[in-house]
Design a protein around this motif. Structure first.
Motif, PDB file in Angstrom:
ATOM      1  N   HIS A   1      27.736  19.072  25.185  1.00  0.00           N
ATOM      2  CA  HIS A   1      26.494  19.678  24.697  1.00  0.00           C
ATOM      3  C   HIS A   1      25.590  18.554  24.198  1.00  0.00           C
ATOM      4  N   LEU A   2      24.396  18.456  24.803  1.00  0.00           N
ATOM      5  CA  LEU A   2      23.446  17.414  24.437  1.00  0.00           C
ATOM      6  C   LEU A   2      22.215  18.022  23.770  1.00  0.00           C
ATOM      7  N   ILE A   3      21.704  17.328  22.777  1.00  0.00           N
ATOM      8  CA  ILE A   3      20.353  17.568  22.284  1.00  0.00           C
ATOM      9  C   ILE A   3      19.576  16.286  22.538  1.00  0.00           C
ATOM     10  N   VAL A   4      18.530  16.390  23.365  1.00  0.00           N
ATOM     11  CA  VAL A   4      17.758  15.209  23.729  1.00  0.00           C
ATOM     12  C   VAL A   4      16.358  15.313  23.138  1.00  0.00           C
ATOM     13  N   ALA A   5      15.812  14.190  22.780  1.00  0.00           N
ATOM     14  CA  ALA A   5      14.435  14.110  22.289  1.00  0.00           C
ATOM     15  C   ALA A   5      13.574  13.500  23.375  1.00  0.00           C
ATOM     16  N   VAL A   6      12.490  14.178  23.698  1.00  0.00           N
ATOM     17  CA  VAL A   6      11.568  13.716  24.738  1.00  0.00           C
ATOM     18  C   VAL A   6      10.234  13.387  24.085  1.00  0.00           C
TER      19      VAL A   6
ATOM     20  N   TRP B   1      15.332  14.053  35.784  1.00  0.00           N
ATOM     21  CA  TRP B   1      15.685  15.446  36.108  1.00  0.00           C
ATOM     22  C   TRP B   1      14.924  16.454  35.249  1.00  0.00           C
ATOM     23  N   ILE B   2      14.780  16.175  33.960  1.00  0.00           N
ATOM     24  CA  ILE B   2      14.269  17.193  33.038  1.00  0.00           C
ATOM     25  C   ILE B   2      12.819  17.563  33.343  1.00  0.00           C
ATOM     26  N   GLY B   3      12.048  16.605  33.837  1.00  0.00           N
ATOM     27  CA  GLY B   3      10.644  16.873  34.136  1.00  0.00           C
ATOM     28  C   GLY B   3      10.431  17.868  35.262  1.00  0.00           C
TER      29      GLY B   3
ATOM     30  N   PHE C   1      11.008  23.073  31.081  1.00  0.00           N
ATOM     31  CA  PHE C   1      10.496  21.880  30.403  1.00  0.00           C
ATOM     32  C   PHE C   1       9.023  22.065  30.059  1.00  0.00           C
ATOM     33  N   GLY C   2       8.703  21.913  28.787  1.00  0.00           N
ATOM     34  CA  GLY C   2       7.354  22.212  28.321  1.00  0.00           C
ATOM     35  C   GLY C   2       6.327  21.130  28.575  1.00  0.00           C
ATOM     36  N   GLY C   3       6.744  19.949  29.016  1.00  0.00           N
ATOM     37  CA  GLY C   3       5.802  18.851  29.172  1.00  0.00           C
ATOM     38  C   GLY C   3       5.503  18.503  30.614  1.00  0.00           C
ATOM     39  N   LYS C   4       5.637  19.480  31.515  1.00  0.00           N
ATOM     40  CA  LYS C   4       5.373  19.192  32.938  1.00  0.00           C
ATOM     41  C   LYS C   4       3.947  18.696  33.130  1.00  0.00           C
ATOM     42  N   GLY C   5       3.813  17.727  34.038  1.00  0.00           N
ATOM     43  CA  GLY C   5       2.498  17.175  34.321  1.00  0.00           C
ATOM     44  C   GLY C   5       2.114  16.007  33.439  1.00  0.00           C
ATOM     45  N   ARG C   6       2.954  15.681  32.452  1.00  0.00           N
ATOM     46  CA  ARG C   6       2.686  14.538  31.570  1.00  0.00           C
ATOM     47  C   ARG C   6       3.817  13.524  31.681  1.00  0.00           C
ATOM     48  N   VAL C   7       3.479  12.276  31.523  1.00  0.00           N
ATOM     49  CA  VAL C   7       4.468  11.200  31.633  1.00  0.00           C
ATOM     50  C   VAL C   7       5.441  11.262  30.461  1.00  0.00           C
ATOM     51  N   ILE C   8       6.724  11.105  30.757  1.00  0.00           N
ATOM     52  CA  ILE C   8       7.735  10.995  29.700  1.00  0.00           C
ATOM     53  C   ILE C   8       7.791   9.540  29.260  1.00  0.00           C
TER      54      ILE C   8
ATOM     55  N   ILE D   1      22.272  16.490  38.318  1.00  0.00           N
ATOM     56  CA  ILE D   1      21.363  15.670  37.510  1.00  0.00           C
ATOM     57  C   ILE D   1      21.387  14.219  37.987  1.00  0.00           C
ATOM     58  N   GLY D   2      22.572  13.722  38.248  1.00  0.00           N
ATOM     59  CA  GLY D   2      22.710  12.343  38.707  1.00  0.00           C
ATOM     60  C   GLY D   2      24.176  11.944  38.702  1.00  0.00           C
ATOM     61  N   THR D   3      24.429  10.679  38.945  1.00  0.00           N
ATOM     62  CA  THR D   3      25.804  10.169  38.933  1.00  0.00           C
ATOM     63  C   THR D   3      25.874   8.927  38.069  1.00  0.00           C
ATOM     64  N   ILE D   4      27.020   8.775  37.440  1.00  0.00           N
ATOM     65  CA  ILE D   4      27.346   7.532  36.736  1.00  0.00           C
ATOM     66  C   ILE D   4      28.726   7.114  37.216  1.00  0.00           C
TER      67      ILE D   4
END
Length: 441
Positions: free
Chosen positions: A40-45, A9-11, A16-23, A73-76
């Motif tokens: 509240h999440l803080i994620v590292a990419v 989702w984040i891409g 998102f600052g890294g568009k166009g690059r593989v995560i 975003i998705g389902t769990i």
């Protein structure tokens, strides 16, 4: 399990600052429950060996209303996960937290001393921003959530609260902020100010003026066309000078000596070399640009430096019923925090606004069938409003000496060089707009 839908989702997000690059990897560094159904999440990419951190307000529902389908975003299991900034029911936590100075699991919500926050206002997420997300609460507040996180106090919080404490008239009143600790450093997550519900965006006002000019009779000069903008440009110049004065009073100032000025000119020259190597259309202008940079190297006087806006253009100012208000003091979001908090000549801001007038004048000509015929009118509009802005800047106390004029020209050309590269990469049909900056004036 949560990392997979987040990475997918984040891409796709505008901020998102890294568009166009593989995560390469996404990990969750912090996961705090704020209230039922809101985390509240803080994620590292990780991408190409470097890490960026982002904050996400994660909503959870067993049923997802149609109004939130776009935020999925998705389902769990049986739980829908979504971007909760779009959920006005969940976002009431922000006003409540700021109003009562709530602390929880490392998050700190604060209100500005003497500010009273109306917690009954409902939120609406704006969709136009590239690097942040703003929530408008009724017609009272606007809260900017910084998506990409950099350890430290955001310059916007630092500057606006300092200027407001001094009673500065050209900033929107601050109300509160959110912070946490990253790498042991207090870090700004969000900042809330007065929402200027009766104000108009400077860029939109300028474009309306340009449209009026283009629609008028060909022989009618810009001064006589309906919607002449020059009086507003004059007021904006004066407001800009007063903001610079307030910044110089509220924060430390310094001077840079001639050898440091020469170093700055050399930095401009290196950027020009890289740009000309990438964009062939720029190469024929290199001698004239280098000549302008050389004039800066000949300066022998000290140059005053101070805190500045750092990303100043018509889209960063709002016209209220009484005057101009300056917004978005965070500087260029993609730059390191130390660079955004550094001291610069206020002429950097002046140059940014002058470039914005050129963009406003020619923005509507990109792809226009009558672009060649209208070009002289665009130049006339730009010249008229640039001159009015500089006149207002002087009336407001801004000083541009003969030596400063050389430095201002260099700042402006350096900005135009950057714009040429940006347009070549992203909007090739617009490249004629910054290229016009290199014509003799």
């Amino acid at each position: 399990m949560l990392s997979e839908p987040l990475a997918a989702w984040i891409g796709r997000q505008r901020w998102f600052g890294g568009k166009g690059r593989v995560i390469d990897e996404l990990s969750i560094e912090s996961d705090v429950e704020l209230t039922s159904g809101l985390r509240h999440l803080i994620v590292a990419v990780w991408q190409e060996g470097s890490r960026d951190r982002y904050q996400i307000l994660l909503g959870e529902r067993t049923e997802l209303p149609d109004r939130l389908a776009h935020a999925l975003i998705g389902t769990i299991g049986d739980t829908y996960l979504y971007d909760a900034v779009h959920d006005s029911e969940r976002m009431s936590w922000l006003l409540e937290g700021m109003a009562h100075d709530v602390n929880g699991n490392g998050l700190r919500l604060r209100h500005v001393p003497d500010a009273t926050i109306d917690t009954s206002q409902r939120s609406l997420a704006l969709g136009a921003e590239q690097s942040n997300t703003s929530l408008v609460y009724g017609d009272a507040y606007i809260c900017k959530l910084f998506r990409r996180l950099i350890p430290g106090v955001n310059p916007e919080l630092e500057i606006v609260t300092a200027l407001a404490a001094r009673g500065a008239p050209h900033v929107a009143r601050p109300y509160g902020w959110i912070e946490t600790d990253l790498d042991g450093t207090g870090t700004t997550l969000g900042f809330m100010q007065e929402f200027l519900s009766n104000a108009n965006d400077g860029w939109d006002l300028a474009l309306t003026s340009v449209r009026d000019l283009y629609a008028s009779l060909p022989e009618l000069p810009a001064a006589e066309a309906g919607g002449d903008f020059s009086a507003e440009s004059l007021r904006l110049g004066s407001a800009t000078a007063r903001v610079h004065h307030e910044l110089a009073t509220a924060f430390p100032t310094d001077v840079i000596e001639s050898h440091e000025v020469k170093r700055m000119a050399e930095t401009f020259r290196r950027k020009l070399g890289r740009a000309a190597a990438e964009v062939p259309e720029l190469r024929r202008h290199v001698p004239a640009i280098e000549h302008a940079y050389h004039q800066v190297e000949l300066l022998t006087h000290e140059v005053p430096v101070q805190r500045v806006h750092g990303d100043y253009h018509l889209g960063q100012v709002m016209r209220t019923p009484t005057d101009w208000v300056v917004l978005d003091f965070e500087g260029e979001p993609g730059q390191p925090l130390a660079e955004r908090r550094a001291l610069y000549s206020p002429l950097r801001d002046v140059a940014g606004m002058l470039r914005s007038f050129d963009y406003a004048a020619r923005h509507l000509l990109a792809g226009h069938s009558q672009a060649e015929r209208l070009e002289p009118r665009a130049q006339e509009w730009a010249d008229r409003n640039r001159a009015a802005f500089l006149e207002g800047y002087a009336e407001g106390g801004g000083i541009i000496s003969r030596g400063d004029a050389a430095l201002l020209r260099a700042f402006e050309l350096s900005k135009a060089v950057y714009e040429v590269v940006y347009e070549a990469r992203n909007r090739p049909s617009w490249i004629s707009i910054p290229l016009a900056a290199f014509r003799p004036r």
